[in-house]
Design a protein around this motif. Sequence first.
Motif, mmCIF file in Angstrom:
data_model
loop_
_atom_site.group_PDB
_atom_site.id
_atom_site.type_symbol
_atom_site.label_atom_id
_atom_site.label_comp_id
_atom_site.label_asym_id
_atom_site.label_seq_id
_atom_site.Cartn_x
_atom_site.Cartn_y
_atom_site.Cartn_z
ATOM 1 N N SER A 118 -5.381 2.736 5.216
ATOM 2 C CA SER A 118 -5.361 1.493 4.443
ATOM 3 C C SER A 118 -4.093 0.689 4.714
ATOM 4 O O SER A 118 -4.122 -0.540 4.755
ATOM 5 N N CYS A 154 -7.968 1.530 -4.487
ATOM 6 C CA CYS A 154 -6.702 2.092 -4.946
ATOM 7 C C CYS A 154 -5.537 1.099 -4.811
ATOM 8 O O CYS A 154 -4.884 0.779 -5.801
ATOM 9 N N PRO A 155 -5.252 0.547 -3.617
ATOM 10 C CA PRO A 155 -4.035 -0.258 -3.488
ATOM 11 C C PRO A 155 -4.160 -1.721 -3.859
ATOM 12 O O PRO A 155 -3.192 -2.322 -4.348
ATOM 13 N N THR A 165 -0.701 9.154 -3.767
ATOM 14 C CA THR A 165 -1.561 10.182 -3.169
ATOM 15 C C THR A 165 -0.724 11.355 -2.645
ATOM 16 O O THR A 165 -1.154 12.507 -2.722
ATOM 17 N N ALA A 183 -9.557 5.013 -1.530
ATOM 18 C CA ALA A 183 -8.220 4.933 -0.928
ATOM 19 C C ALA A 183 -8.197 4.079 0.334
ATOM 20 O O ALA A 183 -7.345 3.211 0.495
ATOM 21 N N ASN A 184 -9.155 4.306 1.239
ATOM 22 C CA ASN A 184 -9.129 3.619 2.524
ATOM 23 C C ASN A 184 -9.588 2.173 2.385
ATOM 24 O O ASN A 184 -9.007 1.268 2.987
ATOM 25 N N VAL A 215 0.828 -1.205 0.000
ATOM 26 C CA VAL A 215 0.000 0.000 0.000
ATOM 27 C C VAL A 215 0.865 1.259 0.000
ATOM 28 O O VAL A 215 0.437 2.324 -0.466
ATOM 29 N N THR A 256 -5.362 6.723 2.764
ATOM 30 C CA THR A 256 -4.428 5.698 2.308
ATOM 31 C C THR A 256 -3.526 5.241 3.449
ATOM 32 O O THR A 256 -3.151 4.065 3.527
ATOM 33 N N GLN A 258 0.931 2.986 -3.226
ATOM 34 C CA GLN A 258 -0.239 3.811 -3.503
ATOM 35 C C GLN A 258 -0.252 5.067 -2.632
ATOM 36 O O GLN A 258 -0.730 6.117 -3.056
ATOM 37 N N LEU A 259 0.269 4.950 -1.422
ATOM 38 C CA LEU A 259 0.381 6.133 -0.568
ATOM 39 C C LEU A 259 1.269 7.187 -1.221
ATOM 40 O O LEU A 259 0.966 8.386 -1.181
#
Length: 471
Positions: free
Chosen positions: A321, A382-383, A160, A377-378, A153, A318, A156-157
């Motif tokens: 997440s 996304c991830p 963002t 995101a959460n 993740v 994120t 992906q963070l």
Amino acid sequence: QKVTFPLVLAVIVTVMGSTFQYGYNIAVVNAPAPVNYLTEINQVAVVEVTTLSDSDLILWSFTVSIYTVGGMIGSFSTGFFVKKFGRKGALLVSNSLSIVGAILMGTSKAANSLEMIIIARFLLGIFAGLATGVVPLYLGEISPKAIRGALGVISQLSITIGILTAQLLSLKEVLGTAELWPILLAFTGVPSAMQLCVLPFLPESPRCLLIDRDREDLARKALIKFRGTSDVAVEIREMRHEAEAQASTDQLSVLEVLKDQSVRWQIISIAFIQFTQQMCGINAIFFYLNTIFEAAGVAGDTQNYASVGVGTVNVFMTVISVLLMDRLGRKILLAGGYAIAGVFCIVMTISLNLQDQISWISNLSIASVIGFIIGFANQGVCPVPWILTAELFRQSSRPAASSIGCGVNWTFNFALALVFPFMQKGMGPYVFLFFLCICAIATAYVVIIIPETKGKTFQEINNMFRHTNTL
């Protein structure tokens, strides 16, 4: 699970020098100064995207979406690059594209050349396409299985964070002025320079060293450095078993993976969730965020600050997440994310339809954007697709599968970037009903088809699909 400094450093340097720029270059073209320049060079008097003529709208959309054309090329090239240069080497080689693109961006105003911006965004797109393919491979292969999801993740963070950084630097108080916008666009080269200075001193992926190159000695040294202990026998044994299981199989090409019945449902699943990740609507929001704020009634001079607020929420969600990925698992987060995003698509449609009748309803539109981002995101939309792209395949098919998954993602990224302005113009507030349908279908598919991969080895995950692939 012990987290060592070399592991943390490798993760930070990898994502900030690669996927960070993916997010940065998506959001930076939403800034007023670059949009003003793109319109001025074409002798267009207006700067609001919604009031551009069709021909100028096509020019602006093309300049935005050429980035994703490069992304498609880069993503489909992932397999070639990792086979020739390895995971770490592919990241280092790709930095040349980012640095050349940054130079073109930084000098385009002096040259009064829109063509330089288009070429630069194309090169940066290739770089980003490679990054989205290679980074999940490298992170997935250096991470302990107990925290593989959380470290996945982080990629992906960084995206963002890249989006938020572009939004902050685009403020008129920082670099969002006619004089400074070339620096705003050229900033993308700074993280690449940082990665070039640090990444060469960090180890290659242990799985790549042992399984692909048959260098158990180097793989052991890399594992010891990443784990902070000499007791790596269990991981070495697991990798050796995988190497023996595919001893007669070389690294597969994209075409060979597509023909391989033993990974048929993995390929279908990866292609589907990468497709729905793009078509659920999130990149449409970030490509044209100020346009959505304008339609929601947010005053023009506050739109950039509202974008920063949304970007901050995206980063915060994120981070959450990261904490949830190895606790709740991939499946529940992915299905829940699509369901939440779908609900807020409905709310967005209603609020945009009523904004002229009810004065306060525009605030509901902004809340819907934030709610959509929370789901995206959460909750995992996304991830998780990127994590699963690295998890569902054996070593021999993983690079090609990554090329396929990332290629699908970038292809529909391009398609959406190109057509969304016209969808918005033709469908008005009902455009989010299209995204609602995508979210509903994706939720059902994840619940029915996708297995849970939390805490499992790559070999165990591959075995979970054996029965399905024989049907």
